[in-house]
Structures are given as structure tokens and as C-alpha cells.
Design a protein around this motif. Structure first.
Motif, PDB file in Angstrom:
ATOM      1  N   PHE A  39       0.808  -1.214   0.000  1.00  0.00           N
ATOM      2  CA  PHE A  39       0.000   0.000   0.000  1.00  0.00           C
ATOM      3  C   PHE A  39       0.847   1.272   0.000  1.00  0.00           C
ATOM      4  O   PHE A  39       0.357   2.347   0.316  1.00  0.00           O
ATOM      5  N   THR A  40       2.124   1.146  -0.357  1.00  0.00           N
ATOM      6  CA  THR A  40       3.030   2.285  -0.310  1.00  0.00           C
ATOM      7  C   THR A  40       3.526   2.649  -1.701  1.00  0.00           C
ATOM      8  O   THR A  40       3.937   1.782  -2.467  1.00  0.00           O
ATOM      9  N   LYS A  58       7.314   8.952   0.643  1.00  0.00           N
ATOM     10  CA  LYS A  58       6.381   7.847   0.455  1.00  0.00           C
ATOM     11  C   LYS A  58       4.950   8.325   0.635  1.00  0.00           C
ATOM     12  O   LYS A  58       4.675   9.278   1.377  1.00  0.00           O
ATOM     13  N   ILE A  59       4.071   7.678  -0.073  1.00  0.00           N
ATOM     14  CA  ILE A  59       2.637   7.877   0.101  1.00  0.00           C
ATOM     15  C   ILE A  59       2.067   6.548   0.574  1.00  0.00           C
ATOM     16  O   ILE A  59       2.118   5.550  -0.147  1.00  0.00           O
ATOM     17  N   ALA A  79      -4.736   8.478   2.660  1.00  0.00           N
ATOM     18  CA  ALA A  79      -3.367   8.547   2.148  1.00  0.00           C
ATOM     19  C   ALA A  79      -2.576   9.478   3.050  1.00  0.00           C
ATOM     20  O   ALA A  79      -3.089  10.522   3.476  1.00  0.00           O
ATOM     21  N   LYS A  80      -1.364   9.107   3.356  1.00  0.00           N
ATOM     22  CA  LYS A  80      -0.485   9.945   4.170  1.00  0.00           C
ATOM     23  C   LYS A  80       0.815  10.147   3.399  1.00  0.00           C
ATOM     24  O   LYS A  80       1.548   9.197   3.127  1.00  0.00           O
ATOM     25  N   MET A  97       1.414  15.211   5.158  1.00  0.00           N
ATOM     26  CA  MET A  97       0.179  15.666   4.526  1.00  0.00           C
ATOM     27  C   MET A  97      -0.785  14.485   4.409  1.00  0.00           C
ATOM     28  O   MET A  97      -0.707  13.699   3.461  1.00  0.00           O
ATOM     29  N   PRO A  98      -1.698  14.337   5.369  1.00  0.00           N
ATOM     30  CA  PRO A  98      -2.691  13.265   5.261  1.00  0.00           C
ATOM     31  C   PRO A  98      -3.910  13.717   4.460  1.00  0.00           C
ATOM     32  O   PRO A  98      -4.230  14.902   4.396  1.00  0.00           O
ATOM     33  N   LEU A  99      -4.582  12.765   3.863  1.00  0.00           N
ATOM     34  CA  LEU A  99      -5.849  13.016   3.173  1.00  0.00           C
ATOM     35  C   LEU A  99      -6.706  11.781   3.365  1.00  0.00           C
ATOM     36  O   LEU A  99      -6.270  10.656   3.113  1.00  0.00           O
TER      37      LEU A  99
END
Length: 389
Positions: A39-40, A58-59, A79-80, A97-99
Motif C-alpha cells: 500500500f506504499t 512515500k505515500i 493517504a499519508k 500531509m494526510p488526506l
């Protein structure tokens, strides 16, 4: 009653899962790493491999499954984004930056993004958040002594945007600056002939508030997501009026103060937090202080008590148990008041609780948390990613 039976079972399952997962990790630590890696996304993987001065950003994508009394079960995707600007080294902390987008069993939709971005050598900080929510909520009335039997539902939509630009000044970790805060609540649908429907006060049917904010942030934490040492202080003072398009004239001061220490020669952490929400003037409904949440005064429903002013504090002891598994105990106390001088030690409400932690991402110390909080004649569970504070 079903929730009270089901959630302790969830705690047992969570503990069983984390312990069994740890036993597997004792055999092969790389198993979870490989799972997380699925998931990265690594946006600059090739460039970072070729240039050691680049931070490997990384996301992290993940399905969201959480629980709180305000939302019931929530499901979504998050997503972070963890990164550093080009040229940043160890002296610059990781920007975050999280979303996330989530839908809950209470028919709520929430879109959230918070951001804490550092430029090279942390000369500047870009800080703030964005929220959109379609959010049914419980309401008990305004005041510190509203009875439980007042409980009723009301629906509303909210858009909040608060970007702040701050410059490091005077000392290594102090940032001073300002920005704007836009907070609009609309489509308020109270219960017909209910308390909120019959009450008339500023913003009870919705409001748009726009203010200029002065801000100071002191941040010496060693990690943004899960600090083990250092201080964090965020102080904002907003001046709201009609010149920018707002509907009400008022002042709002907010303080969030945190401190982290290692009391012993191990990985245990003692964390402290104090929060204040002080408002004066023609304060609309959507800018009043909310007592209780999944972050502070855990155990109380968010907004169980609503007033102009709030003071609250909590202490949490965090202990590593085995491998990736940890535990916490916490205690909090606080109150709301219509006038600042109405605060009294004898009126303080207390909360306490305990929780489990499972380390999901080692480098950034990102945890899955499950907390069980107790207040006076109330208790609630919270399942989420990252620490409460």
C-alpha cells in the motif's frame, strides 16, 4: 447494550490479533513490512537511490476502518504523504500531509486533510487543515449542565479551511506568522420542535465566519506523528468580522500545549496536553467550544457540553509491551463555562481510560490505536490510526 457487549469483544480480538501478529513477526519481521509495502507508493524512489541526499518520500495508502461514538463505524480510504523538500537533511523533520475520505454508519461523510510542511532547515512552516463534512450530530443544549434526556439529532454541512504561513524566528523551534480561517456551516436541519429548533441564538441555523489569524507555533518534538520527547505549542488568535465576508464579529483564541518525556531509561513515554478555547463577542453556534472528543476528554461524546470557553488537560503513559505491541493509560480533566471566571476546580469533570497500540510503520512510529475512555456515567471506544495527541 449491544455496543457495550460487542466492543469488549473487539478489544479481545484486537489484542489476540496483535499478539498473534507479533508471534509471526518474531519468526519473520519482514512479513508486515511486505504487507505495508503493498500500500506504499515511492514517488522519488529512483532519484533517491541515485542521490543519497534526497529523502525517500512515500505515500502510504490504506483502507480506513475506525470507530468513535460520534461516527459509529467509519469506512473509507486514506493517504499519508511523508516527504522532505529537496536539499533537506536530518536537521529537517519529515513533512506530513494526510488526506482521508470516510463514510460512517451514521450516514456521515467526512473529507479531511491536515498539513505540516517544513522548508529546508525548517526556515518556514506551512501549517493548517481542510475539512468538509456532512455530519449528523447529537445535541444536548448549550451549557455545562445540560441533562442527558435532552439528547436529539441534528444535521449540518461544514467547510473549514485554515492555512497558516509561519517563519522561524528568535529560536530554533519557534515559528510566528498568520493566515486566514474560513468556517462555513450550512444546511442545518434540527429536530422538528426540538431544543435547537426552538432556540434562537447567533449561528443556530448556520453561519459563515471568516477571520484573520495571528499564530505562533513552537515545535521541538522529535516526531510529528508519535513524539517521545519535546514540546509543541500552537497559539492562534482570530479576529472575525464582516469586512472579509463573515456574518459575525467576535474573537477566538485557541491554545494547544503538549509535552513529551521519557521518565525512565527505556522506551516508555509520558505525554501531557493542555487545551484552551476562549471566545468573546457575537460568537456563533459553530464556533463554540465542544467538550469531549476522540483526542481529549475521551469517554465523553464530542459536543456533550457546549459553551464559549473550554479548558482541558490530560496525561498519558505509553509503554512498549512486546515487539510492536504497546499499551497506554490516560487521565483527563476539564470543563466549559459561559464566563471565564466561572471556571472552578470543584466543577471539573474527569475522564480516564486505557488502550492498546500496534506499530504499523516503524520509521515514522505510526500506530494503530484502540482506546477505551470513561467519563461520568459514560464510556466510549475509539479505534483509529495515530496517537490521540
Amino acid at each position: 447494550m449491544k455496543r457495550l457487549i460487542f466492543l469488549p469483544i473487539l478489544s479481545i480480538l484486537f489484542l489476540s490479533f496483535t499478539v498473534s501478529a507479533q508471534e509471526e513477526l518474531d519468526k519473520e519481521e519482514g512479513t508486515l513490512k511486505k504487507f505495508v509495502e503493498i500500500f506504499t507508493i515511492h514517488p522519488n524512489k529512483k532519484a533517491a537511490a541515485a542521490d543519497s541526499s534526497l529523502y525517500p518520500s512515500k505515500i502510504i495508502l490504506a483502507p480506513i476502518i475506525n470507530y468513535s461514538p460520534e461516527t459509529s463505524w467509519g469506512f473509507g480510504v486514506g493517504a499519508k504523504y511523508l516527504f522532505k523538500m529537496r536539499g533537506s537533511g536530518d536537521e529537517t523533520r519529515t513533512s506530513n500531509m494526510p488526506l482521508s475520505a470516510m463514510y460512517t454508519l451514521e450516514n456521515q461523510f467526512i473529507l479531511f486533510s491536515g498539513f505540516e510542511i517544513f522548508t529546508n532547515r525548517e526556515e518556514w512552516m506551512i501549517y493548517g487543515n481542510f475539512i468538509y463534512q456532512d455530519f449528523p450530530r447529537l445535541y444536548y443544549g448549550i451549557g455545562r449542565n445540560t441533562p442527558t434526556e435532552n439528547e436529539e439529532h441534528f444535521n449540518f454541512n461544514q467547510v473549514l479551511f485554515e492555512p497558516l504561513l509561519l517563519k522561524r524566528i528568535f529560536t530554533k523551534h519557534l515559528f510566528i506568522g498568520g493566515g486566514i480561517r474560513y468556517n462555513r456551516v450550512y444546511n442545518v436541519k434540527p429536530k422538528e420542535n426540538g431544543i435547537l429548533d426552538e432556540q434562537i441564538f447567533p449561528g443556530s441555523s448556520g453561519a459563515t465566519n471568516i477571520g484573520l489569524e495571528l499564530a505562533a507555533v513552537y515545535d521541538s518534538r522529535d516526531n510529528i506523528l508519535n513524539a517521545t520527547k519535546g514540546w509543541f505549542m500552537e497559539l492562534t488568535h482570530g479576529i472575525y468580522g464582516k469586512s472579509l465576508g463573515g456574518e459575525h464579529r467576535f474573537n477566538l483564541t485557541r491554545l494547544d500545549l503538549k509535552h513529551y518525556i521519557k521518565p525512565f531509561k527505556n522506551d516508555d513515554v509520558l505525554a501531557f496536553q493542555f487545551k484552551a478555547h476562549i471566545s468573546h463577542g457575537d460568537v456563533p453556534f459553530n464556533e463554540l467550544a465542544l467538550f469531549g472528543s476522540q483526542e481529549i476528554m475521551r469517554g465523553y461524546y464530542e459536543g456533550r457540553f457546549i459553551e464559549r470557553h473550554l479548558l482541558a488537560a490530560q496525561v498519558e503513559y505509553r509503554k512498549k509491551l512486546i515487539g510492536r505491541l504497546g499499551g497506554v493509560v490516560f487521565i483527563g480533566f476539564g470543563d466549559v463555562a459561559n464566563r471565564f471566571h466561572d471556571f472552578s476546580i470543584k466543577n471539573l469533570r474527569f475522564s480516564a481510560g486505557l488502550g492498546l497500540r500496534f506499530l504499523l510503520e516503524k520509521r515514522e512510529r505510526l500506530n494503530i490505536r484502540l482506546d477505551w475512555g470513561f467519563g461520568k456515567k459514560t464510556n466510549n471506544y475509539y479505534l483509529n490510526i495515530a496517537e490521540a495527541f
